[in-house]
Every structure is written in structure tokens, then in C-alpha cells.
Design an enzyme around this catalytic site. Structure first.
Site, PDB file in Angstrom:
ATOM      1  N   ASP A  67       0.808  -1.216   0.000  1.00 49.11           N
ATOM      2  CA  ASP A  67       0.000   0.000   0.000  1.00 49.11           C
ATOM      3  C   ASP A  67       0.843   1.269   0.000  1.00 49.11           C
ATOM      4  OD1 ASP A  67       0.668  -0.828   2.668  1.00 49.11           O
ATOM      5  OD2 ASP A  67      -0.783   0.586   3.479  1.00 49.11           O
ATOM      6  N   ASP A 211       4.705   3.824   8.428  1.00 48.95           N
ATOM      7  CA  ASP A 211       3.912   3.093   9.417  1.00 48.95           C
ATOM      8  C   ASP A 211       4.774   2.798  10.642  1.00 48.95           C
ATOM      9  OD1 ASP A 211       2.071   3.154   7.426  1.00 48.95           O
ATOM     10  OD2 ASP A 211       1.968   0.988   7.108  1.00 48.95           O
TER      11      ASP A 211
END
Length: 313
Positions: A67, A211
Site C-alpha cells: 500500500d 507506518d
């Protein structure tokens, strides 16, 4: 400087949010467009903006989850068709160059420009006369980096009255002084730039994290940043899930901003479980800890002007 979010979702695209990508628009500073992460369909998102792929000068990848990278092959290919000729510098973790090179070889994709790969490790990854970019490892389930982009101090304002007193005529000599250059007048006298300019002005600092679960490394990267972009995949009621999957809650993001003494927090990478009606709740949770908080939507734009963050879309 402007920021434009092209994808603000987590894991996979949804009807409301595409996967991760944000553009740091430094066109006004003479550096072009810097793209941070490139999730699937990033080039489709660009079609809905005034951004031009040919103007992308650098790509910074935080980590190799799909992603955050699956939009790269298509975007880089389209950049050729759209007139991109200048070399493109790509910064990212080990394995990124191999993946892209193999993809282009197997698909027989030809680019009209050179790709210059920079394998990222902790420390300075880019520096020129105007900017410094530092990377630091975060705490995710695979190697992942955050980036700190610092604009170096700007030349002080030209003190025109002082320059005129020293006999500097109107015209290009004034611009040279403003740009920090010493000049020689027609009569042979030397005028020093420092004598006719004010104190250097502070530049901006933007921290863009990949992240990560809550960690000290993120706080260090965001130290006194003007803008911190931090993932907020979960709300404060699902903190255990955040830790299990190497992600953060909106509370973690707000706490990081507070401890780092950042000026503004922009949260992104929002789970698809949160519908538009839930965003107010996320904002409320985060603002109880750090009031200067925005939650980015796809295509949201922010401008840095007069040392303030202004949301313009």
C-alpha cells in the site's frame, strides 16, 4: 511550500481513501515535487490535481508494503509518456531497487530518463544548499523509515534604505545583495551583503513518518517540527490492535506530536473501518492531547505561509 495528500487510507483502497501517498510541493523553493510513498493508483489520483508527474524530482519510500509502493511502476512509466526527461532520484529501503528493476525488465518497460537509486539507512540521505533530509528507522513489522525535511535558514531581507545609502543603484545589484552576494560598485567600492540584509530567517521543518507503533524514534524525528505527518490507523479504543500490527492510534500520534513539541500534526493512514461520520470522534480523541491537529482526506492541501499552516482544500 505546499503539501497535497493523494492517498490517506490504510492497507487497501476504499471508496473514500486511496492508499498512501503525499506530495511535498517545493516548486516555489526551486526543488520541484517530492513524492512520499506511492500506493496503488497514485497516478490516477494525480489526474484529479494540477500536479504534473514530469515535475516529480524525488521519490521517498518509507517501506516495502504494497500500500506504499505498488503505484510506482505505473507512475514511473507514465512519467516517460508525459515528457519526463530529467533524472529521478528514488530513496528507499534495501530491496526497492531490485523490485523496480526486475519489474521493468520483465515487462520490457523503457524509461526516457534515468532512475538514480539511494538505499536509505539511518542518517542524512540528502543535502544541498537549501535542504537537509534525515531518515530514521521506525518500529513497524518490516523495516520502515521516517523522514525529516529541514529547510536551511533563508537569506535575511534586503534593507533597501541601507543599500541606497551606500550608493547601490536600483537594478540587478540589489538582487545580488539580496541573494547573499557581495558586489562592486562602478567606483570600485565593495558592498557586503551582510551589511545591507537582515538576520537570516528560519526555514520550515516537515517530518513525514511511515507506518509505526508509538516509539521514541518518531519523537526524535519530529522534534520541534513545524508539521508532523503521522499515521493514525486506529482510534484509542483499539490500541491493542495497533500494537499487534505495528501501527498507531490517533492518541499515539497526538502524544508523539506533544512530546516532540511539534507545531502542527496532520494524521493520515486512516483505517477503512472509520466512516466519514467517525472522523469527528477521531479528531476529538486526538485534540484532547494535541489541539493543533488535522486529519487529512484525499486531495487535502496545506500551505506553509508566514510560519503558519493553512488548510486550503
Amino acid at each position: 511550500m505546499e503539501l497535497q495528500f493523494l492517498g490517506t487510507g490504510a492497507g487497501m483502497p476504499s471508496k473514500m481513501r486511496n492508499t498512501s501517498s503525499v506530495v511535498l510541493n517545493l516548486s516555489a523553493e526551486g526543488e520541484g515535487l517530492w513524492l512520499f510513498d506511492c500506493g496503488e493508483a497514485t497516478q490516477h489520483q494525480i489526474l484529479h490535481t494540477s500536479l504534473k508527474p514530469s515535475k516529480i524530482a524525488k521519490v521517498f519510500i518509507t517501506h516495502l508494503h504494497g500500500d506504499h509502493i505498488l503505484g510506482l511502476p505505473g507512475l514511473l512509466s507514465s512519467r516517460s509518456f508525459l515528457g519526463g526527461e530529467d533524472a529521478l532520484h528514488i530513496y528507499g529501503p534495501v530491496g526497492l531497487e531490485e523490485w523496480l528493476t526486475t519489474t521493468f525488465q520483465l515487462t520490457q518497460t523503457h524509461l526516457t530518463y534515468q532512475l538514480v537509486f539511494h538505499e536509505v539507512t539511518d542518517g542524512i540521505v540528502f543535502e544541498n544548499e537549501h535542504f537537509l533530509v534525515t531518515a530514521k528507522s521506525l518500529r513497524h513489522v518490516i523495516p520502515c523509515f521516517g523522514y525529516r525535511i529541514e529547510q536551511k535558514p533563508l537569506q535575511g531581507k534586503l534593507l533597501i534604505d541601507e543599500a541606497i545609502k551606500k550608493g547601490v543603484p536600483k537594478g540587478p545589484l540589489l538582487k545580488q545583495l539580496k541573494d547573499g552576494e557581495d558586489i562592486e560598485l562602478p567606483d570600485g567600492r565593495i558592498v557586503l551583503s551582510k551589511d545591507v540584509t537582515g538576520e537570516p530567517q528560519e526555514g520550515f521543518t516537515v517530518t513525514i513518518l511511515g507506518d509505526t507503533r508509538y516509539c521514541d524514534e518518531a519523537i526524535e524525528l519530529a522534534n520541534k517540527a513545524d508539521i508532523l505527518i503521522h499515521e493514525a490507523t486506529f482510534d484509542m479504543n483499539t490500541g491493542d490492535l495497533a500494537k499487534d500490527y505495528g501501527h498507531s492510534t490517533i492518541g499515539d500520534a497526538a502524544t508523539t506530536a506533544k512530546k516532540a513539541e511539534a507545531k502542527t500534526l496532520i494524521a493520515n493512514h486512516i483505517s477503512a473501518r472509520f466512516m466519514p461520520k467517525d472522523i469527528t470522534g477521531l479528531l476529538t480523541q486526538g485534540k484532547t492531547i494535541f489541539p493543533e491537529l488535522y486529519i487529512a482526506e484525499d486531495f487535502t492541501r496545506f500551505e506553509w505561509k508566514n510560519h503558519k499552516v493553512i488548510q486550503i482544500e
